[in-house]
Design a protein around this motif. Sequence first.
Motif, PDB file in Angstrom:
ATOM      1  N   PHE A 163       3.918 -10.088 -38.422  1.00 42.08           N
ATOM      2  CA  PHE A 163       3.896  -9.993 -39.881  1.00 42.08           C
ATOM      3  C   PHE A 163       5.302  -9.850 -40.460  1.00 42.08           C
ATOM      4  O   PHE A 163       5.455  -9.596 -41.648  1.00 42.08           O
ATOM      5  CB  PHE A 163       3.034  -8.790 -40.292  1.00 42.08           C
ATOM      6  N   ASN A 164       6.300 -10.024 -39.639  1.00 47.99           N
ATOM      7  CA  ASN A 164       7.693  -9.962 -40.075  1.00 47.99           C
ATOM      8  C   ASN A 164       8.222 -11.391 -40.217  1.00 47.99           C
ATOM      9  O   ASN A 164       8.340 -12.121 -39.224  1.00 47.99           O
ATOM     10  CB  ASN A 164       8.523  -9.179 -39.052  1.00 47.99           C
ATOM     11  N   GLN A 195       5.938  -8.090 -29.850  1.00 50.74           N
ATOM     12  CA  GLN A 195       4.851  -7.165 -30.188  1.00 50.74           C
ATOM     13  C   GLN A 195       3.925  -7.836 -31.192  1.00 50.74           C
ATOM     14  O   GLN A 195       4.370  -8.621 -32.031  1.00 50.74           O
ATOM     15  CB  GLN A 195       5.402  -5.854 -30.775  1.00 50.74           C
ATOM     16  N   ALA A 196       2.662  -7.502 -31.133  1.00 48.72           N
ATOM     17  CA  ALA A 196       1.693  -8.124 -32.013  1.00 48.72           C
ATOM     18  C   ALA A 196       1.973  -7.808 -33.469  1.00 48.72           C
ATOM     19  O   ALA A 196       1.803  -8.668 -34.346  1.00 48.72           O
ATOM     20  CB  ALA A 196       0.277  -7.675 -31.640  1.00 48.72           C
ATOM     21  N   ASP A 197       2.438  -6.555 -33.775  1.00 58.50           N
ATOM     22  CA  ASP A 197       2.679  -6.227 -35.178  1.00 58.50           C
ATOM     23  C   ASP A 197       3.911  -6.937 -35.726  1.00 58.50           C
ATOM     24  O   ASP A 197       4.117  -7.001 -36.934  1.00 58.50           O
ATOM     25  CB  ASP A 197       2.811  -4.713 -35.349  1.00 58.50           C
TER      26      ASP A 197
END
Length: 533
Positions: free
Chosen positions: A369-370, A364-366
Amino acid sequence: MNGTLASPARAGGRTRFPKHGARRLLVAAGALLLSSACSFAPPPAVPEPVAELPGNFMGSALPGDYESREWWEIFQDPVLSTVVDSVLAANFDLAEAVARVQQARAQAGIARAGLFPALQASATATDQDTPANAGFGEQFRKLAGGEDGALPGGFQFPDRLAFTTYSLGIDFAYELDFWGRARNDARAAGAQYMASESDYHAARIGVLATTISTYFEIVDLRHRTELARRTIDVLLEREALTETRYDRGLVTSFELYQVRLDLRNTQATLPQLETLLTDAEGRLAVLMGGFRGKLDAILPDALAPVPLGDPVAAGVPANLLYQRPDVLAAGLRLDAARFAIGARRAELLPSLSLSGTIGVQSAQADGLFNVDQWFRNLLGNLTAPIFQGGRIRQNIALAHAQFGQAAAAYGRTVVTAVYEVEAALAALANEDRRHALLVSQRDEAQGSVDLQSERYASGVGGYTDYLDALRTLLNVESTLSGASRDLALARLAVHRALGGEWTAPPESLEGLEMVPVAESAAGGNARNSEGSR
């Protein structure tokens, strides 16, 4: 290349290395020391004549160090100084030399970039949809034992496999310079860059020398043109007087013919002088980066530089190695050729390169940020040449031949520089003696004119004798004008042979100032050019 190591962490006054990092740090330290120590470039060397420079110049009678900064101020001519300033601001040759320096600077930067790792940011998005009975899906189903799509546990294998992957990362690549190939290439490019700067200073001196030479040519031609006009006036008067005496039977026709022949010859030289003057003024305008209208605003009608034949303190020949820009450029190119040999020799040995990627990856694109989604790919590549058809050996032979060529050019440049200085010093001394003799002759001719004028005023001498004496004076002054020009050019030749910084170095090298042109006008010029072809 000087390597620097980060300081290890300390705890309780003792050095503490990270786990599993001590061996890596020692290996890295050894590699950096090895890379800084290995270089296959030959040691510095110069041709034998350069190592045996004479202690002094022949013909240099004036001791002391050479002073080059704005040496033309000795002529006490503010117009000349204004012309020099105008040329430095707008000359096309200097603008071209600046462009060459900028090219060499960029090439040196390109070569120096090989000493550092290459980093590149990347962002990818992959969307893949494939049938399950092909490729990886088919292999996985066979391994799981599901020929008809059914898998153990009642799991039904899908007809298609679809997945999306997003990733952000930094790619890096670096070749360890164990043998100094990249370092020597960078040094060679740096030497070439510095040589191009010396070429710029040589071009600067050449442009200034041409400017000063052309200026004194204009001074001489203007003076001689004026003297020619005055001589024609004297001869016209002399012709009229001789015709009168011929009509009275006092002179022969041959004497009248001689006077007229002298007049016609002098009249014929006037157009030639005017043509030479127009050409010289045009050349000076080109040096100033403009047209003759700009020249008329700077040059007054009367130009009167003070001719000086005083000897010039030339210093010692060894100073030419850094004082003359052409000698300095030749020496730098010799260094560049030496470093190139080291770089080509290093190509015979194995090379170790490292490359890889580090970043984050998610479905997933979000998830980008992990930080727990990080990944890395590392690759070490050790290669060594085995057979390349003799290419590397021939490159080494080529580098040696180029080094020999650069050494010969350097030796010739140094020997030529010493010869030019000695020849220019001798020429200055000889032109000074010649100028002094002509000044004495001019004084004698002036004395003769004064005497004939007094004799004519007192009724003792004839007017013809006065005109002949005046004509002689004008001829001597014309010769003296040329001698003054030659004396100034002889001094110019001394300073050009010695080199040095004639003006303060510019703070920055700037090229031509460009003026935008309308697209329609540019297109019209292009069409006209095509039509002319």
